[in-house]
Motif scaffolding. Structure first.
Motif, PDB file in Angstrom:
ATOM      1  N   ARG A   1      86.169  40.605  42.219  1.00 36.07           N
ATOM      2  CA  ARG A   1      87.396  39.862  42.533  1.00 36.07           C
ATOM      3  C   ARG A   1      87.786  40.003  43.994  1.00 36.07           C
TER       4      ARG A   1
ATOM      5  N   PRO B   1      86.206  35.785  46.582  1.00 32.48           N
ATOM      6  CA  PRO B   1      86.993  34.857  47.411  1.00 32.48           C
ATOM      7  C   PRO B   1      86.601  34.901  48.884  1.00 32.48           C
TER       8      PRO B   1
ATOM      9  N   GLN C   1      86.358  28.090  43.881  1.00 36.40           N
ATOM     10  CA  GLN C   1      86.072  29.250  43.037  1.00 36.40           C
ATOM     11  C   GLN C   1      86.838  29.145  41.726  1.00 36.40           C
TER      12      GLN C   1
ATOM     13  N   SER D   1      87.870  31.756  38.809  1.00 38.01           N
ATOM     14  CA  SER D   1      87.895  33.187  38.559  1.00 38.01           C
ATOM     15  C   SER D   1      88.096  33.487  37.089  1.00 38.01           C
TER      16      SER D   1
ATOM     17  N   ARG E   1      88.854  29.208  31.277  1.00 37.69           N
ATOM     18  CA  ARG E   1      89.497  30.425  31.788  1.00 37.69           C
ATOM     19  C   ARG E   1      90.921  30.526  31.262  1.00 37.69           C
TER      20      ARG E   1
ATOM     21  N   ILE F   1      94.780  31.357  31.427  1.00 34.46           N
ATOM     22  CA  ILE F   1      95.802  31.481  32.464  1.00 34.46           C
ATOM     23  C   ILE F   1      97.069  32.063  31.839  1.00 34.46           C
ATOM     24  N   TYR F   2      98.012  32.434  32.652  1.00 36.36           N
ATOM     25  CA  TYR F   2      99.185  33.158  32.154  1.00 36.36           C
ATOM     26  C   TYR F   2      98.713  34.300  31.258  1.00 36.36           C
TER      27      TYR F   2
ATOM     28  N   GLN G   1     100.401  41.011  31.088  1.00 36.14           N
ATOM     29  CA  GLN G   1     100.391  39.930  32.075  1.00 36.14           C
ATOM     30  C   GLN G   1     100.481  40.500  33.482  1.00 36.14           C
TER      31      GLN G   1
ATOM     32  N   GLN H   1      96.693  21.672  43.997  1.00 35.41           N
ATOM     33  CA  GLN H   1      96.868  23.024  43.438  1.00 35.41           C
ATOM     34  C   GLN H   1      95.505  23.653  43.271  1.00 35.41           C
TER      35      GLN H   1
ATOM     36  N   PHE I   1      97.274  39.469  42.481  1.00 31.17           N
ATOM     37  CA  PHE I   1      97.000  38.175  41.868  1.00 31.17           C
ATOM     38  C   PHE I   1      98.312  37.609  41.396  1.00 31.17           C
TER      39      PHE I   1
ATOM     40  N   VAL J   1     100.596  35.983  38.357  1.00 33.96           N
ATOM     41  CA  VAL J   1     100.568  36.137  36.896  1.00 33.96           C
ATOM     42  C   VAL J   1     100.492  34.791  36.182  1.00 33.96           C
ATOM     43  N   ASP J   2     100.438  33.680  36.913  1.00 37.28           N
ATOM     44  CA  ASP J   2     100.269  32.387  36.242  1.00 37.28           C
ATOM     45  C   ASP J   2      98.791  31.986  36.213  1.00 37.28           C
ATOM     46  N   THR J   3      98.296  31.415  37.304  1.00 42.26           N
ATOM     47  CA  THR J   3      96.906  30.967  37.269  1.00 42.26           C
ATOM     48  C   THR J   3      95.921  32.074  37.651  1.00 42.26           C
ATOM     49  N   GLY J   4      96.445  33.176  38.148  1.00 42.87           N
ATOM     50  CA  GLY J   4      95.673  34.410  38.269  1.00 42.87           C
ATOM     51  C   GLY J   4      94.300  34.349  38.884  1.00 42.87           C
ATOM     52  N   GLY J   5      94.104  33.582  39.944  1.00 44.20           N
ATOM     53  CA  GLY J   5      92.768  33.471  40.513  1.00 44.20           C
ATOM     54  C   GLY J   5      92.370  34.624  41.417  1.00 44.20           C
ATOM     55  N   SER J   6      93.324  35.437  41.864  1.00 47.70           N
ATOM     56  CA  SER J   6      93.084  36.492  42.880  1.00 47.70           C
ATOM     57  C   SER J   6      92.245  35.967  44.016  1.00 47.70           C
ATOM     58  N   GLN J   7      92.634  34.876  44.590  1.00 48.11           N
ATOM     59  CA  GLN J   7      91.794  34.291  45.635  1.00 48.11           C
ATOM     60  C   GLN J   7      92.483  34.111  46.977  1.00 48.11           C
TER      61      GLN J   7
END
Lengths: 324, 256
Positions: A102, A106, A116, A118, A134, A136-137, A254, B91, B117, B119-125
């Protein structure tokens, strides 16, 4: 046109990580006939691991050799991988969604101006398109996504995509000497292994998790004993972490980690929505709670109403009998 | 030393998710500063209070509602807020990081802090992409940060292990839980926040053309996870329940 995919392999304590084989499977599921999957392995003294990896269905295993790369440093890793990326021009990179993946994915995605996706949990081919699933939330919703352009970067959530199986074939191993990491702006001074010998939470098949009901740091001991017996890991709810009973690294929810083990044993956890988001994808959920009205029983496959300090040692005893 | 905090507004983590017309419904939802970004805001304010940082700017790319989260950060003690709001920004983490980089190239930020990251779409990007795009180092998932002169030392959580990392500034850091305990905005803080500079920018202000922001990914569908049914509550004395459970795990769910 045939595509080239590259897995960035991870190893720890001299072993390939399971998630690397899952990333390999993810690449295989994204591939069409004729596509080539390569793997990159970074570090020193990796001959045995390279041979092990070469037994999987890969076009080539690239070993980027440098003792200094046995410890992760994002800047050093990006630099070490750059010549291979330039030469191979991969259409897709696959990594585990781990501490390394992670962090690294990126950076590589930005370098390649790539999109990307994830924390991917499933990959399907639908009508000529590769569709990535994937959560989400933290799993409260599931999205399916596609890439609009190559190259892709994908990180896969551990424990979701089945691991690739060794094909018995011997993929070619190509060694690349990594330039010594001079003038890096990032220096990893030391690593304190707090998890030495333990199973990583996101990769664990069994998780024994404690909430406010464990009452204090010592209250985690019976949970640790059960987790150790089952070869699993200990987790915690936000309540337990906020109360200072354990390290935030154990938090599931979360905020915290999302986990999908085979068996999740929730001890003294009420089942707040923010916690449930992080564990409801587990295959089997077992709840142990004094309060029969605790919301956790609404999603548990099996529930025991009782004091965790009585129930957990009894469970450990029973498992010990069966596993003996 | 100038500190910039990357901030996203997200759903409160206690919110349930409702899908309508293929999107997550925002009706009646309580929004908060993304919890990980809140640690970043707190850390930035502490850098000002304790390490002599000159200014703390909170920066966001997002819809108009994000202004509320930025105001909260100002009330906590940030000096200035910047909201880049433009319907032409897809987005997509690639696009957001390109916009942020374009803006920050015009600024002089020494420390850029974000959340580990969202807490919604959580991509850590986004934060790490930004560092790479700006050509500066990053340290993600930090639980401690000390800045002195032109460098910083951070402790980083790597799946439970702790790494000590030294890095030259400017650099990007992402906050992990345990970094600090974010403060609540005080009443005087809330009053002061109303007078603090709040910039609203569009793509044109940042100097990015919409053509440079083509999304790299697209959502095909959105659904709710299958709901779990309550299973069985065992009965009998605790010892026999424990034995029964282990038996069920073997015979019924074949888990051991």
């Amino acid at each position: 046109m045939s595509k080239t995919f590259l897995i960035v392999a991870e190893h720890r304590d001299g072993k390939l990580r399971q998630v690397t084989l899952e990333a390999l499977q993810a690449a295989a599921r994204s591939a069409q006939d004729g596509d080539a999957i390569h793997a990159a392995l970074l570090g020193g003294g990796l001959d045995a691991l390279a041979s092990e990896l070469a037994a999987y269905p890969l076009a080539k295993v690239h070993v980027i050799e440098n003792e200094g790369l046995n410890a992760y440093n994002p800047e050093a890793y990006v630099r070490a991988l750059t010549p291979l990326l330039d030469a191979l021009k991969p259409d897709g990179l696959f990594l585990g969604h781990t501490a390394i993946g992670r962090d690294l994915a990126p950076a590589l995605a930005a370098k390649l101006s790539a999109g990307q996706l994830s924390d991917v949990t499933a990959i399907d081919q639908e009508g000529g398109e590769v569709v990535f699933t994937r959560p989400i939330y933290a799993g409260k919703a599931i999205e399916k996504k596609t890439f609009l352009a190559y190259p892709w970067v994908v990180t896969v959530r551990p424990n979701n995509i089945p691991a690739a199986e060794a094909a018995g074939g011997g993929a070619a191993i190509e060694k690349h000497a990594a330039a010594p990491a001079a003038d890096l702006r990032t220096v990893v001074r030391d690593v304190v292994r707090k998890t030495s010998g333990k199973v990583d939470l996101t990769e664990a098949k069994v998780i024994v998790s404690g909430g406010r009901g464990v009452k204090n740091a010592d209250g985690f001991k019976p949970l640790e004993e059960l987790a150790d017996l089952l070869g699993g890991a200990v987790g915690a709810s936000r309540g337990a972490c906020d109360a200072g009973y354990c390290d935030y690294a154990l938090q599931i929810g979360q905020t915290g980690k999302v986990v999908t083990p085979e068996i999740y044993i929730a001890c003294g956890i009420s089942g707040a929505i923010q916690h449930v988001a992080g564990m409801s994808g587990s295959r089997i959920i077992i709840a142990i709670n004094k309060d029969p009205e605790a919301p956790i029983f609404q999603l548990a496959d099996y529930g025991i109403v009782g004091d965790l300090f009585e129930v957990v040692p009894l469970l450990t005893q029973e498992f010990r009998k069966v596993l003996a | 030393m100038n500190v910039v905090v990357l901030l996203k507004q997200t759903f409160d983590t206690e919110e349930k998710i409702v899908v309508s017309n293929g999107a997550v419904s925002e009706d009646g939802v309580k929004f908060v500063i993304n919890p990980y970004d809140e640690y970043a805001v707190e850390e930035a304010i502490r850098l000002k209070e304790e390490s002599g940082a000159n200014s703390v700017t909170v920066l966001s790319v997002g819809p108009a509602r994000t202004a509320e989260a930025l105001r909260t950060a100002l009330a906590m003690g940030a000096d200035e807020a910047v909201l880049i709001e433009d319907d032409r920004i897809p987005q997509d983490e690639y696009a957001v990081s390109v916009v942020l980089a374009a803006y920050l190239k015009q600024q002089s930020a020494d420390v850029i802090l974000g959340g580990n990251f969202s807490v919604d779409t959580g991509g850590s990007q986004v934060a790490v992409r930004l560092a790479e795009t700006l050509g500066i180092p990053h340290v993600s998932s930090i639980t401690k940060l000390t800045v002195s002169g032109g460098s910083a030392s951070a402790e980083r959580d790597a799946e439970g292990d702790l790494e000590r990392v030294d890095v030259q500034l400017p650099a990007v850091f992402t906050a992990q839980q345990g970094l600090n305990e974010p403060r609540y905005p005080s009443l005087p803080g809330i009053m002061k926040a109303k007078k603090k500079p709040f910039k609203q920018l569009t793509l044109d202000d940042v100097g990015v053309s919409a053509g440079d922001l083509e999304a790299k990914t697209a959502r095909q569908s959105l659904s709710l996870p299958p709901s779990r049914q309550a299973g069985q509550i065992l009965s009998g004395d605790l010892a026999s329940q424990a034995a029964k459970l282990v038996e069920l795990l073997r015979t019924q769910s074949k888990a051991i």
